[in-house]
Design a protein around this motif. Sequence first.
Motif, mmCIF file in Angstrom:
data_model
loop_
_atom_site.group_PDB
_atom_site.id
_atom_site.type_symbol
_atom_site.label_atom_id
_atom_site.label_comp_id
_atom_site.label_asym_id
_atom_site.label_seq_id
_atom_site.Cartn_x
_atom_site.Cartn_y
_atom_site.Cartn_z
ATOM 1 N N ASP A 176 0.090 1.438 6.360
ATOM 2 C CA ASP A 176 -0.247 2.825 6.703
ATOM 3 C C ASP A 176 -1.610 3.204 6.118
ATOM 4 O O ASP A 176 -2.010 2.730 5.041
ATOM 5 N N ASP A 177 -2.310 4.073 6.853
ATOM 6 C CA ASP A 177 -3.637 4.504 6.416
ATOM 7 C C ASP A 177 -3.583 5.499 5.260
ATOM 8 O O ASP A 177 -4.578 5.692 4.557
ATOM 9 N N TYR A 178 -2.442 6.175 5.074
ATOM 10 C CA TYR A 178 -2.387 7.305 4.149
ATOM 11 C C TYR A 178 -1.380 7.121 3.013
ATOM 12 O O TYR A 178 -1.645 7.512 1.880
ATOM 13 N N LEU A 179 -0.210 6.568 3.310
ATOM 14 C CA LEU A 179 0.835 6.417 2.301
ATOM 15 C C LEU A 179 1.609 5.152 2.603
ATOM 16 O O LEU A 179 2.157 4.998 3.696
ATOM 17 N N ARG A 180 1.656 4.242 1.634
ATOM 18 C CA ARG A 180 2.334 2.961 1.833
ATOM 19 C C ARG A 180 3.658 2.959 1.065
ATOM 20 O O ARG A 180 3.913 3.832 0.237
ATOM 21 N N PRO A 181 4.522 2.004 1.351
ATOM 22 C CA PRO A 181 5.900 2.085 0.857
ATOM 23 C C PRO A 181 6.044 2.280 -0.650
ATOM 24 O O PRO A 181 6.868 3.100 -1.087
ATOM 25 N N GLU A 182 5.287 1.562 -1.468
ATOM 26 C CA GLU A 182 5.474 1.681 -2.916
ATOM 27 C C GLU A 182 5.164 3.092 -3.399
ATOM 28 O O GLU A 182 5.935 3.694 -4.171
ATOM 29 N N GLU A 183 4.036 3.648 -2.926
ATOM 30 C CA GLU A 183 3.683 5.011 -3.321
ATOM 31 C C GLU A 183 4.686 6.004 -2.747
ATOM 32 O O GLU A 183 5.034 6.999 -3.404
ATOM 33 N N ALA A 184 5.155 5.743 -1.534
ATOM 34 C CA ALA A 184 6.133 6.638 -0.926
ATOM 35 C C ALA A 184 7.410 6.700 -1.770
ATOM 36 O O ALA A 184 7.984 7.779 -1.972
ATOM 37 N N ARG A 185 7.853 5.552 -2.265
ATOM 38 C CA ARG A 185 9.062 5.546 -3.098
ATOM 39 C C ARG A 185 8.858 6.365 -4.367
ATOM 40 O O ARG A 185 9.773 7.050 -4.846
ATOM 41 N N GLU A 186 7.640 6.327 -4.925
ATOM 42 C CA GLU A 186 7.341 7.121 -6.116
ATOM 43 C C GLU A 186 7.393 8.614 -5.796
ATOM 44 O O GLU A 186 7.999 9.394 -6.546
ATOM 45 N N ARG A 187 6.773 9.008 -4.689
ATOM 46 C CA ARG A 187 6.748 10.436 -4.341
ATOM 47 C C ARG A 187 8.143 10.949 -3.976
ATOM 48 O O ARG A 187 8.545 12.047 -4.383
ATOM 49 N N PHE A 188 8.885 10.161 -3.195
ATOM 50 C CA PHE A 188 10.195 10.629 -2.734
ATOM 51 C C PHE A 188 11.279 10.471 -3.802
ATOM 52 O O PHE A 188 12.414 10.877 -3.579
ATOM 53 N N ALA A 189 10.931 9.928 -4.963
ATOM 54 C CA ALA A 189 11.913 9.839 -6.046
ATOM 55 C C ALA A 189 12.394 11.218 -6.481
ATOM 56 O O ALA A 189 13.459 11.342 -7.092
ATOM 57 N N ARG A 190 11.630 12.270 -6.143
ATOM 58 C CA ARG A 190 12.041 13.638 -6.465
ATOM 59 C C ARG A 190 13.237 14.082 -5.627
ATOM 60 O O ARG A 190 13.846 15.110 -5.943
ATOM 61 N N VAL A 191 13.529 13.343 -4.558
ATOM 62 C CA VAL A 191 14.604 13.723 -3.633
ATOM 63 C C VAL A 191 15.706 12.666 -3.751
ATOM 64 O O VAL A 191 15.598 11.585 -3.166
ATOM 65 N N PRO A 192 16.767 12.946 -4.491
ATOM 66 C CA PRO A 192 17.777 11.908 -4.751
ATOM 67 C C PRO A 192 18.377 11.297 -3.495
ATOM 68 O O PRO A 192 18.711 10.104 -3.487
ATOM 69 N N GLN A 193 18.525 12.096 -2.447
ATOM 70 C CA GLN A 193 19.164 11.590 -1.224
ATOM 71 C C GLN A 193 18.170 10.956 -0.254
ATOM 72 O O GLN A 193 18.546 10.538 0.844
ATOM 73 N N ALA A 194 16.890 10.861 -0.647
ATOM 74 C CA ALA A 194 15.883 10.278 0.246
ATOM 75 C C ALA A 194 15.996 8.761 0.260
ATOM 76 O O ALA A 194 16.276 8.128 -0.758
ATOM 77 N N GLU A 195 15.756 8.197 1.434
ATOM 78 C CA GLU A 195 15.710 6.749 1.598
ATOM 79 C C GLU A 195 14.362 6.388 2.206
ATOM 80 O O GLU A 195 13.995 6.915 3.261
ATOM 81 N N VAL A 196 13.627 5.507 1.543
ATOM 82 C CA VAL A 196 12.339 5.042 2.055
ATOM 83 C C VAL A 196 12.533 3.642 2.623
ATOM 84 O O VAL A 196 12.993 2.742 1.929
ATOM 85 N N VAL A 197 12.199 3.487 3.901
ATOM 86 C CA VAL A 197 12.320 2.204 4.587
ATOM 87 C C VAL A 197 10.908 1.696 4.879
ATOM 88 O O VAL A 197 10.196 2.258 5.714
ATOM 89 N N GLY A 198 10.501 0.655 4.167
ATOM 90 C CA GLY A 198 9.215 0.039 4.460
ATOM 91 C C GLY A 198 9.326 -0.859 5.681
ATOM 92 O O GLY A 198 10.304 -1.594 5.826
ATOM 93 N N VAL A 199 8.355 -0.773 6.571
ATOM 94 C CA VAL A 199 8.396 -1.552 7.819
ATOM 95 C C VAL A 199 7.262 -2.570 7.792
ATOM 96 O O VAL A 199 6.078 -2.216 7.912
ATOM 97 N N ASP A 200 7.613 -3.822 7.650
ATOM 98 C CA ASP A 200 6.631 -4.896 7.537
ATOM 99 C C ASP A 200 5.740 -4.969 8.775
ATOM 100 O O ASP A 200 6.231 -4.921 9.913
ATOM 101 N N GLY A 201 4.448 -5.081 8.531
ATOM 102 C CA GLY A 201 3.495 -5.286 9.612
ATOM 103 C C GLY A 201 3.081 -4.042 10.364
ATOM 104 O O GLY A 201 2.119 -4.077 11.126
ATOM 105 N N ALA A 202 3.789 -2.940 10.176
ATOM 106 C CA ALA A 202 3.516 -1.731 10.964
ATOM 107 C C ALA A 202 2.312 -0.975 10.425
ATOM 108 O O ALA A 202 1.951 -1.087 9.251
ATOM 109 N N LYS A 203 1.693 -0.185 11.314
ATOM 110 C CA LYS A 203 0.596 0.704 10.944
ATOM 111 C C LYS A 203 0.975 2.141 11.284
ATOM 112 O O LYS A 203 2.000 2.399 11.911
#
Length: 237
Positions: A176-203
């Motif tokens: 992703d151009d703006y937010l990638r999975p590792e950083e997304a998991r850090e930001r969404f850690a504030r939301v206990p019920q959030a699930e971050v799904v990283g998609v390999d190869g996607a843009k």
Amino acid sequence: MEIRASTVLPARREPIELHTGDGLKLVGELALPADRPPVATLICLHPLPTHGGMMDSHVFKKASNRLPALADLGLLRFNTRGTTSERGTSEGAFGGGEAERLDVAAALECADFNDLPRVWLVGWSFGTELALKWGRDPLVEGAILLSPPLHRTTDADLDGWAEFGRPLIALVPEFDDYLRPEEARERFARVPQAEVVGVDGAKHLWVGEPYVRIVLNEIVRRVNPAAHPLPTEVADS
């Protein structure tokens, strides 16, 4: 028949007009299963209109072309204020994500008025910001976020969704151009019920049929798991 990028499957499709609290008319479309009521409803919040986002942005257009038939879902797509697509131009001017709270409210009001069941928000890029800021409505069962940039989203917005308690699924491209999975998991850690799904190869723009299929399958997995996985072929009509 193989389902291709251009495939349009049967559905009841009708133009709709949304009316905002500040007196604007927004153009849209409601797509429903051809011969039965929907089991759930997706309200699609499109990418940034100042960069070409609209109700016909390709993932949402393909979702509307396929999911009523393949997954018994209703899809409500619309152009936020000042946005143009083949369906037409919504009144008003781009509001930077703030005035658009009235657009989200109008879409929810339309779903409620039409007795559309089990409403989920599906935001893409800018649309994820609208979902996180303005989508915490009792009608909403959850939200699915495609390529969330979290530019306009504050920690208070995330904390508000945590308190809201409804499911939150973020599909985050590996490149992703703006937010990638590792950083997304850090930001969404504030939301206990959030699930971050990283998609390999996607843009960010989910270009390519394999990535569209991943997105649609992840949506269906959450909203109508009985229809998952989606078929890649359908009988010739």
